[in-house]
Enzyme design. Structure first.
Site, short mmCIF file in Angstrom:
data_model
loop_
_atom_site.label_atom_id
_atom_site.label_comp_id
_atom_site.label_asym_id
_atom_site.label_seq_id
_atom_site.Cartn_x
_atom_site.Cartn_y
_atom_site.Cartn_z
N CYS A 31 0.76 -1.08 0.16
CA CYS A 31 0.02 -0.07 0.07
C CYS A 31 0.99 1.29 0.09
O CYS A 31 1.57 1.71 1.01
CB CYS A 31 -1.06 -0.11 1.40
SG CYS A 31 -1.83 1.55 1.52
N CYS A 34 -0.07 4.02 2.69
CA CYS A 34 0.40 3.18 3.92
C CYS A 34 1.89 3.80 4.12
O CYS A 34 2.25 4.19 5.55
CB CYS A 34 0.27 1.73 3.84
SG CYS A 34 -1.51 1.28 4.11
#
Length: 108
Positions: A31, A34
């Site tokens: 991600c 993230c």
């Protein structure tokens, strides 16, 4: 404190039964947003040391907790107090937004 990792097996003890509020960063290796949030979470862990427990939970490695809290998008940052989720922030955001949410939980 910034590298605290929560798992399906220790989530209840580390988060739900914690005496202090807990910030949980639901994330995954793949991600990109993230990875943007990760250094902010580490800064928050230092900023709030002794007041709030801050850690990360990898959604790929710990699907049960992620499912229990309906984490559909990552990063999702959920703040727990008294064993209950009280604030949720989804997506990459400015550090100030996370601080404001944490401060609101601490004040309540």
């Amino acid at each position: 404190m910034a590298d605290v990792k929560f798992t399906d097996s220790d989530f209840e003890a580390e988060v739900l039964k914690s005496e202090m509020p807990v910030v949980v960063d639901f994330w995954a290796d793949w991600c990109a947003p993230c990875r943007i949030v990760s250094p902010i979470i580490e800064e928050l862990a230092k900023d709030y040391e002794g007041k709030v427990k801050v850690g990360k939970l990898n959604v790929d490695e710990n699907p049960q907790v992620s499912q229990n809290y309906n984490v559909m998008s990552i990063p999702s940052i959920i703040i727990f107090k008294g064993g209950q989720p009280v604030k949720t922030l989804i997506g990459a955001q400015a550090k100030e937004n996370f601080k404001r949410a944490i401060d609101e939980v601490l004040a309540s």
